[in-house]
Design an enzyme around this catalytic site. Structure first.
Site, PDB file in Angstrom:
ATOM      1  N   CYS A  47       0.822  -1.212   0.000  1.00 14.84           N
ATOM      2  CA  CYS A  47       0.000   0.000   0.000  1.00 14.84           C
ATOM      3  C   CYS A  47       0.856   1.263   0.000  1.00 14.84           C
ATOM      4  CB  CYS A  47      -0.944   0.002   1.200  1.00 14.84           C
ATOM      5  SG  CYS A  47      -0.112  -0.127   2.791  1.00 14.84           S
ATOM      6  N   HIS A  86      19.195   0.291  -0.835  1.00 17.66           N
ATOM      7  CA  HIS A  86      17.787   0.664  -0.654  1.00 17.66           C
ATOM      8  C   HIS A  86      16.954  -0.556  -0.272  1.00 17.66           C
ATOM      9  CE1 HIS A  86      14.143   3.092  -1.313  1.00 17.66           C
ATOM     10  NE2 HIS A  86      13.619   1.957  -1.748  1.00 17.66           N
ATOM     11  N   GLY A 178     -15.584  -0.755  14.248  1.00 19.75           N
ATOM     12  CA  GLY A 178     -14.887  -0.190  13.093  1.00 19.75           C
ATOM     13  C   GLY A 178     -13.468  -0.702  12.962  1.00 19.75           C
ATOM     14  N   GLU A 179     -12.667   0.052  12.166  1.00 23.59           N
ATOM     15  CA  GLU A 179     -11.305  -0.364  11.856  1.00 23.59           C
ATOM     16  C   GLU A 179     -10.423  -0.449  13.100  1.00 23.59           C
ATOM     17  OE1 GLU A 179      -7.524   1.176   9.110  1.00 23.59           O
ATOM     18  OE2 GLU A 179      -9.490   2.122   8.935  1.00 23.59           O
ATOM     19  N   ALA A 181     -11.317  -0.908  16.264  1.00 24.33           N
ATOM     20  CA  ALA A 181     -11.711  -2.052  17.090  1.00 24.33           C
ATOM     21  C   ALA A 181     -11.170  -3.347  16.507  1.00 24.33           C
ATOM     22  CB  ALA A 181     -13.233  -2.109  17.190  1.00 24.33           C
TER      23      ALA A 181
END
Length: 391
Positions: A47, A86, A178-179, A181
């Site tokens: 992501c 890197h 929700g997210e 929790a």
């Protein structure tokens, strides 16, 4: 000879989320197609970053990302030792959005496995990623780069463990579904809690979350009953007013530990002044997170020292790898020369003569000393020329 690795990519440091979304390569379709186009490459797509590591020219990798709607200024490109450095920094967690986060190491490992699955790796990439994975493990075991909670949900768990020591058998109530929790319950799952009680205004959401974590679902109207049973309460519900007030808490002999990670707050500050009630809010947790992030930052020089050591080990391996390649090429060249010069000789004679011609060059390569750089003149078609280091 220069290390022929390259990296082309973008990350949270160079591109906003909408650009990173366009660049992301899903494992089902886009990633296999990209690997077929690139030939020999490993793609790390998360992501927060999409990075293509390969051998040779980075031209196709750059074109592939530009074709997905990424602009040139979003991209970075590194070659040789800098590309390898890197990769090592990424695997060690030094290039992450959250310093030292552990998830990236699994993602690096997964990128290598997927490239193998599609036949897209080769020796330099294999060794680079294996070395990066080993380095990431060392960074986490030999330094404190991954120590301490650096997310609010994990800090909440750390506080609970600090109070109780062991969460085994405790009854944990979660307000909200929700997210946040879900993230807290994910951290909690490994701690062996006795029961999980999920309270939410929408019963269906409470049931769905409770089912995922083997818990029990309750409507908001059942909150007083839940508070009587709970040892630990974590509140993260989206509500415009307090859900728990001092008068809502039943009298109890054993302590109740409450963590309010909601904004606006779910639990009235007065609850923390009740006997046997211990209340922590977002400010408390963020102070824990800030302190732990500073501690991780102090570990960076130790990790960088490990990285430099790993780079040296890789380059030593690479030098040996190139010598082995050169020896194989020299043997093939010598056999072709003998076959041309002595076409009538029997195979054993040809083999011995090829060994005699290749022997001084092989000795020169193995020693890797000044004699290799200043050896006897090499014929124009001698494969050794391809392996001679650049001045």
């Amino acid at each position: 000879m220069a290390l022929p690795l390259y990296l082309v990519g973008l990350s949270h440091k160079t591109a906003p989320v909408e650009v990173r979304e366009r660049a992301a390569l899903d494992q089902a379709v886009a990633l296999p197609a990209a690997l077929r186009t690139l030939g020999r490459a490993v793609v790390l797509s998360t992501c927060n970053r999409t990075e293509i590591y390969g051998v040779g020219s980075p031209k196709e990798a750059k074109a592939l990302l530009l074709a997905r709607g990424v602009e040139a200024h979003h991209l970075y490109q590194k070659e040789g030792i800098e590309a390898l450095r890197h990769l090592f920094r990424v695997a060690a967690g030094l290039d992450s959005l959250v310093m030292g986060e552990a998830q990236i190491l699994g993602q690096v490992r997964e990128a290598l496995f997927l490239a193998r699955e599609h036949g897209a790796t080769e020796s330099l990439l294999e060794k680079a990623f294996q070395s990066a994975i080993a380095l990431g493990k060392r960074a986490r075991s030999e330094t404190g780069i991954g120590a301490g909670a650096v997310s609010v949900a994990y800090a909440a768990l750390d506080l609970a463990l600090a109070v109780y020591g062991d969460l085994t058998g405790l009854v944990v109530a979660v307000l909200g579904a929700g997210e946040m929790a879900e993230l807290f319950l994910t951290h909690l799952k490994a701690q062996g809690v006795g029961r999980v009680l999920v309270v939410n205004r929408t019963p269906e959401r409470a049931e769905a979350l409770a089912e995922r974590f083997g818990g029990e679902a309750y409507p908001l109207t059942a909150l007083p009953e839940v508070l009587r049973q709970a040892d630990l309460v974590v509140a993260s519900a989206a509500a415009p007013h307090y859900l728990v007030r001092p008068e809502d808490l039943p009298k109890r002999a054993k302590p109740l530990f409450l963590i309010d990670i909601a904004l606006p707050r779910n639990i009235h500050p007065g609850v923390g002044r009740l006997p046997h009630a211990y209340l922590y809010n977002l400010d408390d947790l963020e102070r824990v997170v800030e302190r732990n992030l500073k501690a991780r930052q102090g570990e960076v020089p130790k990790v960088e020292a490990l990285i430099e050591g790993a780079l040296g080990d890789y380059l030593e391996w690479y030098a040996g790898h190139r010598v082995r390649e050169a020896i194989r090429a020299l043997k093939g060249w010598a056999h072709r020369e003998v076959a041309r010069d002595l076409p009538q000789a029997d195979p054993l004679t040809q083999h011995k003569e090829a060994g005699r011609r290749a022997h001084p060059w092989i000795l020169s390569l193995k020693t890797r000393t000044k004699a290799f750089l200043q050896g006897p003149p090499c014929p124009e078609d001698c494969p050794l020329l391809a392996f001679r280091p650049r001045p």
